[in-house]
Design an enzyme around this catalytic site. Structure first.
Site, PDB file in Angstrom:
ATOM      1  N   ASP A 139       0.871  -1.165   0.000  1.00 24.87           N
ATOM      2  CA  ASP A 139       0.000   0.000   0.000  1.00 24.87           C
ATOM      3  C   ASP A 139       0.919   1.230   0.000  1.00 24.87           C
ATOM      4  O   ASP A 139       2.127   1.132   0.233  1.00 24.87           O
ATOM      5  CB  ASP A 139      -0.953  -0.012   1.205  1.00 24.87           C
TER       6      ASP A 139
HETATM    7  C1  BGC Z   1      -4.960   3.288  -0.086  1.00 23.49           C
HETATM    8  C2  BGC Z   1      -4.992   2.314  -1.249  1.00 23.49           C
HETATM    9  C3  BGC Z   1      -4.819   3.088  -2.530  1.00 23.49           C
HETATM   10  C4  BGC Z   1      -3.525   3.882  -2.470  1.00 23.49           C
HETATM   11  C5  BGC Z   1      -3.248   4.689  -3.720  1.00 23.49           C
HETATM   12  C6  BGC Z   1      -3.771   4.214  -0.125  1.00 23.49           C
HETATM   13  O1  BGC Z   1      -3.921   5.241   0.803  1.00 23.49           O
HETATM   14  O2  BGC Z   1      -5.006   2.572   1.121  1.00 23.49           O
HETATM   15  O3  BGC Z   1      -6.193   1.603  -1.250  1.00 23.49           O
HETATM   16  O4  BGC Z   1      -4.851   2.226  -3.635  1.00 23.49           O
HETATM   17  O5  BGC Z   1      -3.592   4.795  -1.388  1.00 23.49           O
HETATM   18  O6  BGC Z   1      -4.095   5.776  -3.806  1.00 23.49           O
END
Ligand code: BGC
Length: 812
Positions: free
Chosen positions: A303
Site C-alpha cells: 500500500d
Molecule cells: C490506499 C490504497 C490506494 C492507495 C493509492 C492508499 O492510501 O489505502 O487503497 O490504492 O492509497 O491511492
C-alpha cells in the site's frame, strides 16, 4: 483531493531515511504471527506465536500461467540490475503508481490506478456503484458486468493495473471507514464478489489487485505516528490487528482465497500490523498464507507508504514498493526509497536474493493478459489531474502518445443505472406505499436530494448535495451526477405533478407545522433523502445518518402520513424511526454512482422491482454491535496500539445469532414488490465417499484444489407468489455439526442465487457446496476439516427468514 491527500500524509508513513546498512536485516526482523501454533512451544497469550516463514516461494506458473512465465523469464533475463530495480520500485509519474518504461525492450511501463469503483485520476470516465452496492445486489452477473465495464475504462485510459477490488476491510466493525469499498461483511458473499469482479477485470485484459491483505479492519492509527519535528522518527507503531489462526482462515482470508483462485495479478499488503508485524514485512502472511497456502503466483505490492524496510520486506515476500518513495512522500521529505537504488546495493552485497523472482512475478500476469500487445497508451490527462505526484515531482521522463482526455464512458451509464437500482434494498413498504402510482403532489426533503454545491471531487464531506460514493482513494471523479431531485422532477412532469422541495436539513428540523408550509394540502408522498459520509483515513463516529437526518425524518413524518425515506450511505444506518407509522417505506440506496437519481426513480416508480438484500446487519442500536474499532489508547508505549479480534468468528450476523439479539433488519433481508416462496430442500452428495480431510493435491492458485471441489448439491424450487415479475435471492445457510470446535457460528452463508421470476412462475435453483463450504479450519492439523455428525442446511430469503431446512450427514 486536498483533504484526502493531507489525511494520507498525516496518517501515513513518512518513510525512514535509508542507507544500505539500515535495511531491517532480513528474516530475523520478522516479529512473528500466530498463523501456526508450533508444537511443543509455550503459547504466548491467546494469539500464540508463529515461526517466521522463509524463504519466499518462487513463482512456478502453476494453474495456467506456465507459458506467460516462460515469456517473463526470457524478458527479465535481458534486464540490467538497474532496470530490475526500476521494475520493483514505483516512481512519481502520471498514474497513481508508475513503473517506468524500458524503451530498448519496447516496454512502455506500468500504469497503476485507483480504484474499486472508478478510474479516479482521470477525466471523461464513469463513476460506478460502490462495492457495498454491488454486494447488495447478490447478483453474480452484475458483479461480473460491473468488473468488465470498469476495466474497459481503465484499459482505454492506458491503465494496466486496477487498484481493486477490496476484501479488506471485510467489515469486522460497521464503524470502519472503508467497508463500503468492499462488498459485504460476510466472507462468502465477499468472496463471490471478489471472484466475479476480478474475472471481469482480467477477462478485459486489465490486472486486478486484491486489497488490502490482510486484517486492515479500521482506519484509526492504520499507519505509525511520526515525530512532528523529525519526520523520520516513529513515535508509535501502527495498530496491530491481533487475530487467531481459525479466524484468519474462516473470515478474513476467505474472500482473498477466492481472489487468488481467480488469478488476481496482484495483492496489496496493508498498512497496519498483523499480530505485531507490519503487513508488508510479515513473512507468515505473505510467504506463508498467500504465496504458499493459497499458491498465489502474482506480485505483492505495498500500500502507499506501507513499506517500512528493504531487505526484511523483500525476504518476507513483498515484490513491489509503492509509490516508491520518490513520489509525494519522498519529494516532500527528501527521502529516497527503501527499494530503488538500495535494491542494487542489496543485490551487490548479497543481502537481496530474490530480485529476479520479484520481477518475474510482476511480468507474468502482464504477459498472461497480453498487455505486451497493442495496449492503449497512458492518457496524459492523468498527469494533469494527479495531485499525488504532480509533474514537478517527477524525476523520470514520460512520453505521451494518443489522444488526451479520451472519453471512455461508452454506454456505461445504462448499466450503472441498472446496478444502482439493483443495489438498493427495500427495507419497509407498508400499505404498498411503493411503487408510486403517478402521485400528483410530491414533496422532496433533505440535503441529499439536490446538486452538490461545492463541486464533484468527492474528497471531503459537504452539507448540500446528494452523495453517490464515499471519499478517499476509493472514490471516483464524477463527470456528472444525476441527482434524485432532478430525476424525480423529470419523472413527475410526465404525470403533470407538482414537486416541491426543501433541501436544508436545519430548516426542515425547525418547521413546527408543515401544513403551514407546503401547498396546498398534505402531499401524496413525502420523499426524504438522507446521507452518511465515509472515507478512507477515518472511521465512522456513529451509525446513524448525518446532518440531523433522524430529526429530518421525524419532522416530516409528524405531518405527512406517507413518508418514504431513502438513504445514501456506506452501509449500516440504525434508522431509529423505522417503526414510525407515517414512515411507510425505507429504501437503503447505498452508493449507486453517477446515475443515482435515475436508479432511484426506477425503483420508486416500479420500473425496477427491488431485489437488493442487505450485505450486513442493521441492529436496533449502534451500541448493539460488538468489535468496535480501537479509537484511543490510554498509554504512550511505542507498540501500544493493539486491536484484539477477541470476538473471533462472531462478526455481524454470526454475533447477533450466537447471542440471540433482536435486530432491526437482518443480514440478507430485502423486500420486493412481489412475494416469493421456496419448496422443500433436496440435498444429494456428488461423491459416494466424502472424507473428512481434503486430498493432498498439489497447490494451485487458490490453494489446495480439493477445497474447491463440489461435494454436495442442494436444490429447491422458488416461486413468485405475487402478481408482478421480480427477482428472488434464495440464500443457503449451513450449520456445522456439534462436533465442530467451540465458537463455530450457528449458521453461515454458503450459497445464493439471483432468480428472475415472472408472476406465478416457479424455477428450480441449485447450489453446489464445495469442500471449503462444509469445513472448518483445524488449527492443530493446519487443515480444512469436514466435521462428523449432522449438518443443517437452511434455505431462506434472509439469515432469519429461513423457509426450508434439511439435516444431512456429510462424512461417510
Ligand atoms: C490506499 C490504497 C490506494 C492507495 C493509492 C492508499 O492510501 O489505502 O487503497 O490504492 O492509497 O491511492
Amino acid at each position: 483531493m486536498a483533504a484526502f491527500l493531507s489525511s494520507v500524509i498525516a496518517g501515513s508513513a513518512l518513510l525512514s531515511a535509508v542507507t544500505a546498512q539500515n535495511f531491517d536485516g532480513g528474516a530475523s526482523s520478522d516479529e512473528g504471527f500466530s498463523w501456526v501454533q508450533p508444537k511443543n512451544t509455550t503459547i504466548l497469550g491467546e494469539y500464540g506465536h508463529s515461526p517466521a516463514v522463509y524463504p519466499s516461494p518462487n513463482i512456478t506458473g502453476v494453474g495456467g500461467w506456465e507459458a506467460a512465465l516462460e515469456k517473463a523469464k526470457a524478458w527479465v533475463a535481458q534486464l540490467t540490475l538497474e532496470e530490475k530495480a526500476d521494475m520493483v520500485t514505483g516512481q512519481a509519474g502520471p498514474c497513481v503508481g508508475n513503473i517506468v518504461a524500458i524503451p530498448r525492450l519496447n516496454f512502455s511501463g506500468l500504469c497503476l490506478h485507483d480504484g474499486p469503483l472508478a478510474i479516479r485520476v482521470a477525466d471523461y470516465t464513469s463513476v460506478f456503484s460502490a462495492g457495498v452496492s454491488a454486494g447488495a445486489t447478490w447478483d453474480r452477473a452484475i458483479m461480473y458486468e460491473r468488473g468488465v465495464a470498469m476495466a474497459e475504462e481503465f484499459k482505454a485510459k492506458g491503465a494496466h493495473v486496477i487498484l481493486g477490488p477490496v476484501a479488506g476491510p471485510l467489515g469486522r466493525s460497521g464503524y470502519a471507514g472503508r467497508n463500503w469499498e468492499g462488498f459485504s461483511s460476510d466472507p462468502y458473499l465477499s468472496g463471490v464478489a471478489m471472484e466475479e469482479t476480478i474475472n471481469g477485470h482480467q477477462d478485459t485484459g486489465v490486472q486486478a489487485t486484491a486489497k488490502h491483505w490482510i486484517g486492515n479492519e479500521q482506519e484509526v492509527q492504520r499507519n505509525p505516528t511520526y515525530d512532528r519535528n523529525i519526520t523520520t522518527v516513529k513515535t508509535s507503531n501502527a495498530i496491530s490487528s491481533n487475530l487467531d489462526d481459525r479466524t484468519m482462515h474462516e473470515l478474513y482470508m476467505w474472500p482473498f482465497a477466492n481472489a487468488a483462485r481467480a488469478k488476481a495479478a496482484s495483492f496489496m499488503c496493508s498498512y497496519q500490523r498483523i499480530n505485531g508485524s507490519y503487513g508488508c514485512q510479515n513473512s507468515a502472511s505473505q510467504n506463508g498464507l498467500l504465496k504458499t497456502e493459497l499458491g498465489f503466483q502474482g506480485y505483492i505490492m505495498s500500500d502507499w507508504g506501507a513499506t517500512h524496510s528493504g531487505v526484511a520486506s523483500i525476504e518476507a515476500g513483498l515484490d513491489m514498493n509503492m509509490p516508491g518513495g520518490l513520489g509525494t512522500y519522498g519529494m516532500n521529505f527528501g527521502i529516497p526509497s527503501f527499494f530503488g537504488g538500495n535494491i542494487t546495493i542489496g543485490v551487490n552485497n548479497g543481502s537481496i536474493t530474490r530480485l529476479d523472482d520479484m520481477v518475474i512475478r510482476i511480468m507474468t500476469p502482464y504477459f498472461w493478459l497480453n498487455q505486451d500487445k497493442d495496449y492503449p497508451s497512458v492518457d496524459e490527462s492523468s498527469a494533469d489531474l494527479n495531485t499525488f505526484s504532480p509533474r514537478s515531482s517527477w524525476t523520470r521522463n514520460y512520453t505521451f502518445t494518443g489522444t488526451k482526455s479520451r472519453d471512455v464512458r461508452g454506454n456505461h451509464a445504462e448499466l450503472i443505472r441498472r446496478h444502482g437500482a439493483a443495489g438498493s434494498v427495500l427495507l419497509k413498504n407498508e400499505h404498498k406505499a411503493l411503487p408510486l402510482k403517478a402521485p400528483k403532489n410530491i414533496a422532496v426533503f433533505g440535503n441529499d436530494a439536490g446538486d452538490p454545491v461545492t463541486g464533484l471531487l468527492n474528497q471531503a464531506d459537504y452539507e448540500f448535495g446528494t452523495l453517490a460514493a464515499g471519499g478517499g482513494s476509493g472514490t471516483g471523479q464524477f463527470s456528472y451526477l444525476f441527482t434524485p431531485l432532478r430525476a424525480i422532477q423529470d419523472r413527475a412532469i410526465q404525470d403533470k405533478a407538482v414537486v416541491q422541495h426543501w433541501l436544508n436539513n436545519t430548516y426542515i428540523t425547525t418547521v413546527k407545522d408543515w401544513n403551514n408550509v407546503w401547498l396546498p394540502t398534505v402531499p401524496d408522498v413525502c420523499i426524504v433523502l438522507l446521507k452518511t459520509w465515509a472515507a478512507e483515513g477515518a472511521d465512522r463516529k456513529h451509525l446513524s445518518v448525518d446532518y440531523d437526518g433522524d430529526k429530518v425524518v421525524k419532522s416530516v413524518a409528524r405531518d405527512c402520513n406517507n413518508t418514504v425515506v431513502v438513504t445514501h450511505s456506506p452501509g449500516i444506518n440504525t434508522l431509529d424511526w423505522a417503526d414510525h407509522p407515517n414512515v411507510t417505506a425505507i429504501l437503503a440506496a447505498h452508493f449507486p454512482g453517477q446515475e443515482s437519481g435515475h436508479s432511484l426513480v426506477d425503483v420508486l416508480y416500479g420500473e425496477v422491482n427491488p431485489s437488493g438484500h442487505l450485505p450486513y446487519t442493521i441492529a436496533m442500536n449502534g451500541s448493539d454491535y460488538n468489535a468496535p474499532p480501537t479509537t484511543a489508547i490510554n498509554t504512550t508505549g511505542f507498540d501500544d496500539w493493539q486491536s484484539y479480534f477477541d470476538e473471533k468468528l462472531e462478526i455481524d450476523y454470526r454475533y447477533f445469532d450466537a447471542h440471540n439479539i433482536t435486530v432491526r433488519y437482518e443480514f440478507g433481508f430485502g423486500l420486493s414488490y412481489t412475494t416469493f416462496n421456496a419448496s422443500e430442500i433436496e440435498a444429494s452428495p456428488l461423491e459416494s465417499n466424502i472424507s473428512a480431510l481434503p486430498a493432498d493435491l498439489p497447490i494451485e492458485q487458490g490453494g489446495n484444489p480439493a477445497l474447491w471441489e463440489a461435494l454436495y448439491n442442494v436444490t429447491i424450487s422458488v416461486s413468485n407468489t405475487g402478481d408482478v415479475a421480480g427477482a428472488a435471492v434464495p440464500q443457503l445457510y449451513v450449520g456445522l455439526p456439534s462436533s465442530a470446535p467451540k465458537g463455530t457460528p450457528i449458521r453461515q452463508l454458503r450459497g445464493f442465487e439471483k432468480v428472475h421470476l415472472e408472476a406465478g412462475e416457479t424455477k428450480s435453483v441449485g447450489f453446489e457446496l464445495m469442500r471449503r463450504d462444509l469445513s472448518y479450519w483445524d488449527v492443530v492439523r493446519q487443515q480444512w476439516v469436514i466435521p462428523e455428525g449432522e449438518f443443517t442446511f437452511w434455505v431462506g430469503f434472509s439469515s432469519r427468514d429461513l423457509v426450508a431446512e434439511k439435516k444431512v450427514t456429510v462424512v461417510s
